[in-house]
Design an enzyme around this catalytic site. Structure first.
Site, PDB file in Angstrom:
ATOM      1  N   ASP A 292       0.855  -1.176   0.000  1.00 58.26           N
ATOM      2  CA  ASP A 292       0.000   0.000   0.000  1.00 58.26           C
ATOM      3  C   ASP A 292       0.900   1.237   0.000  1.00 58.26           C
ATOM      4  OD1 ASP A 292      -2.242   1.661   0.119  1.00 58.26           O
ATOM      5  OD2 ASP A 292      -3.287   0.300   1.477  1.00 58.26           O
ATOM      6  N   TYR A 293       0.271   2.386  -0.108  1.00 58.54           N
ATOM      7  CA  TYR A 293       0.966   3.665  -0.262  1.00 58.54           C
ATOM      8  C   TYR A 293       1.938   3.907   0.895  1.00 58.54           C
ATOM      9  CZ  TYR A 293       1.091   8.793  -1.147  1.00 58.54           C
ATOM     10  OH  TYR A 293       1.452  10.088  -1.405  1.00 58.54           O
TER      11      TYR A 293
END
Length: 745
Positions: A292-293
């Site tokens: 994820d980011y």
């Protein structure tokens, strides 16, 4: 992953987990093997042999303009991919330009473009929770097919959707992005979304790589607070939270995104037991795993990595192929390999998965194949607007109606409430390239569908969150209600209270909206309450005092038109709740599939509240219509289910009313005696059928032993012989029942 908008230019042992395939039909033609044909193997082998460590790290990185000069990174072969979902930009021109830069690189490896295409791209559809309320997998697949057609026409070839997190705490803002509380419904919706994105041919110019997120357990964040830790018992985790991911892994999803959260203290981004042990070794899935980011970098924040180099090493060794946004792989992997801290074989394996995914997308045949602007043609967008209106109609759930609905297209109608004339808010989180100015508000929809045949007035009354002391707004709303034949009261959450990072400590109507509702109801004018939200708000007062209650969710661009169609009876309500609606926050988490307690009888010494009911405000699967359906007793073709066999359940559903409508018969099962306590009911099948007035139809469901498997006392996955009870009906409180037995080996 809403922060994907870049600048423009293993304490928990999971190794033994296995699942029998869920009975979900259809799988896109995305091969499970790493090298499905000789041509792909030859292309990938040749490239890996020629790549530098820096170029390999670049392929394992998704970077944006806030990291550096994207043009330069692409020309140097150091950019695997970048964002393609950029509101306010000419995305098609941008993606073509960056691909031009990549074609100037030494090895000319194509760049791919990704982002959150969650519920539409140019035309914004209802949010995923609302789509789950349709209980219509064919419709959901069509919605995501439309989104893929639009997004790929701009060059976007990879979406970070669908979100498969089971959510049972409505405080969590991201409940809006999933399919609700149930693993069976969640699995069905997950596969439908994936099929819509990936289609039957991943290399087609209008299909795109889909991503199952967030793996895993993210929906159970402590206290419903986003990004918080997760503490799930292993059995609950495996029985409830993993099945949607297993379903799409079996169906051929192209990528999986690891979760932000820790699970039993271990960040998912660093969990080899989860990412490699469960996903790859146990399930045999070999697609892409993306972080994820900034999640790789944030392993240091979790306190498990001493620095960026250690974070990169831990993530890659856990199974993370691609570092999203942080640049940690690009900066750290070459040195880690040279220093002998990361095996080159693990880097090469990750690079191979990236290159093969790009090959399957057809990017090596034509780097510009995603960019056919026909997907944005006016006629196509009009078709998609019509689909958005249909989806919004099917998503809205009628929860109460004392007879005030449907409304007449005549007389005086007062539309009241702060959510009635908002546009951006009803699009929901992550509207991609949707245009807020094109949203049909609830007020505009009521006026438009009324067609000038009714006089429609408007008074906001109060703001969404405000604590106004000035009573002028409420007084104006009361006056409007008194002058009207009916009041349509539109209440709910604003967009900054829903979605990623937007958890709430309360699930009541915010601000003074309840005060407004009480004041309007006190006029004696019939009230139709419409709740606009991405979570199930606790609205017990409305449920008993409003003459009608509708959950309209966040229904996208065509929300107002859909609401007008339904309120005036031009269409019939057919939505069903994909998540339980609690009476109050004190009941949370609340789901229909609870375990039996040791003290079930009435009295003081039982499982109860002294100040609240145990039962929900509205149960899972519930929804009303302008007609009524009856269900006959379930008929079984046999009473003993043998190993390797199947049992067929047939029930007659009849439309008892004078209007056509859509019924959603639901099958629930209970294992009456097992080695561990089993849920009182579990959804094991559903159908959506259209019935004319007076029409009756036989609906069949099929159960196999695999449908009855669970994590047994010894933590193995499988079945146990014994007796079962089943129910078929309108919702999770269905009463028509039958019994059968599962035979042993």
């Amino acid at each position: 992953m809403k922060r994907m908008l870049f600048a423009a230019a293993a304490a928990l042992s999971l190794a033994t987990l296995s699942f029998a395939p869920l009975p979900l039909a259809g799988a896109p033609a995305l091969a499970q093997a790493v090298s499905p044909d000789a041509a792909m193997r030859a292309t990938v082998d040749r490239l890996i042999a020629r790549m530098t460590l820096e170029e390999k790290a670049g392929q394992l990185s998704i970077l944006g303009g806030d990291y550096g000069d994207v043009d330069d990174l692409a020309r140097r072969g150091l950019l695997g991919g970048t964002n393609g979902v950029m509101p306010g930009h000419d995305v098609a021109a941008y993606t073509r330009h960056i691909q031009d830069m990549a074609m100037q690189s030494r090895l000319k490896i194509p760049v791919w473009f990704m982002g959150d295409v969650a519920h539409g791209y140019r035309i914004v559809m209802p949010v995923p929770l609302a789509l789950a309320a349709t209980w219509d997998t064919a419709l959901v697949e069509r919605v995501h097919r439309a989104a893929a057609i639009e997004a790929t026409s701009d060059g976007v070839d990879w979406t970070f959707s669908p979100m498969l997190d089971i959510a049972r705490d409505p405080r969590w803002g991201r409940v809006v992005e999933g399919a609700g509380e149930d693993p069976y419904l969640g699995s069905a919706m997950a596969v439908a979304q994936m099929k819509g994105f990936q289609g039957d041919d991943l290399a087609a110019k209008d299909t795109m790589l889909a991503t199952a997120k967030h793996f895993a357990g993210y929906g159970a964040v402590t206290a419903g607070r986003d990004y918080n830790a997760v503490d799930l018992p292993p059995r609950l985790f495996r029985d409830v939270y993993l099945p949607p991911f297993k379903a799409v892994a079996d169906a051929g999803i192209g990528s999986v995104m690891a979760a932000f959260n820790t699970l039993d203290g271990v960040p998912a981004t660093s969990s080899r037991a989860l990412l490699t042990g469960t996903l790859r070794d146990d399930w045999g899935w070999d697609g892409l795993i993306v972080s994820d980011y900034d999640a790789v970098k944030e392993l240091s924040v979790h306190g498990v990595a001493a620095d960026a180099a250690e974070a990169a090493r831990m993530a890659l060794r856990a199974g993370i192929d691609i570092d999203l946004h942080s640049g940690t792989y690009l900066e750290q992997l070459p040195t880690l390999v040279r220093d002998g801290k990361v095996p080159i074989a693990e880097v090469d394996a990750a690079v191979r998965r990236v290159l093969e995914a790009k090959y399957k997308l057809g990017l090596f045949d034509d780097p510009y194949r995603y960019g056919d602007r026909s997907g944005m043609a006016g006629a196509v967008l009009e078709e998609h607007r019509a689909l958005a209106r249909q989806a919004a109609r099917q998503a809205m759930v009628l929860l109460r109606n004392t007879g005030v609905l449907p409304l007449k297209k005549a007389g005086r109608i007062a539309v009241i409430g702060p959510m009635a004339d908002l546009q951006r808010d009803v699009q929901g989180p992550m509207p991609a390239l949707g245009v807020p100015g094109e949203v049909v508000t609830m007020l505009a929809g009521v006026r438009g569908v009324a067609g000038g045949k009714a006089q429609v007035s408007y008074a906001p009354g109060v703001s969404v969150k405000g604590a106004e002391t000035d009573e002028a707004g409420i007084s104006a709303a009361v006056a409007a209600a008194k002058a009207a034949d009916v009041a349509v009261l539109v209440l709910g959450d604003s967009i900054d209270m829903i979605g990623e990072g937007n958890s709430r400590a309360s699930i009541d109507l915010p601000g003074r909206q309840l005060d407004l509702a009480k004041a309007v109801a006190a006029t004696g004018t019939p009230v139709v309450a419409v709740v606009v939200s991405g979570r199930p708000l606790a609205v017990p007062w409305l449920a008993t005092h409003a003459d009608a209650l509708v959950f309209a969710w966040l229904a996208g661009d065509q929300a107002g038109n859909a609401l007008g169609d339904l309120l005036f009876g031009d269409a019939n309500f057919s939505g069903r709740l994909p998540i339980t609606v609690p009476r109050s926050l004190g009941q949370v988490p609340l789901s229909y599939d609870a375990l039996p307690t040791g003290r079930p009888k009435a009295g003081v010494y039982t499982s109860r509240y002294v100040d609240e009911e145990n039962t929900p405000l509205f149960p899972f699967g519930y929804g009303l219509s302008y007609t009524h359906f009856s269900y006959g007793a379930p008929r079984l073709d046999r009473t003993t289910l043998t190993q390797g066999g199947r049992i067929t359940i047939t029930v007659t559903v009849r439309n008892e009313g004078t209007r056509a409508g859509a019924a959603v018969p639901q099958l629930y099962v209970h294992d009456e005696l097992a080695s561990v306590s089993r849920p009182m009911r579990q959804l094991k099948g559903f159908r959506r059928i259209d019935l004319a007035p007076g029409e009756a139809r036989d609906v069949t469901f099929t159960l196999t032993p695999d449908d009855l498997a669970f994590v047994r006392r010894d933590m193995t996955w499988g079945t146990e012989p014994g007796g079962f009870k089943l129910w078929v009906g309108d919702d999770s409180t269905a009463t028509q029942s039958a019994r059968f037995a599962l035979a042993g080996q």
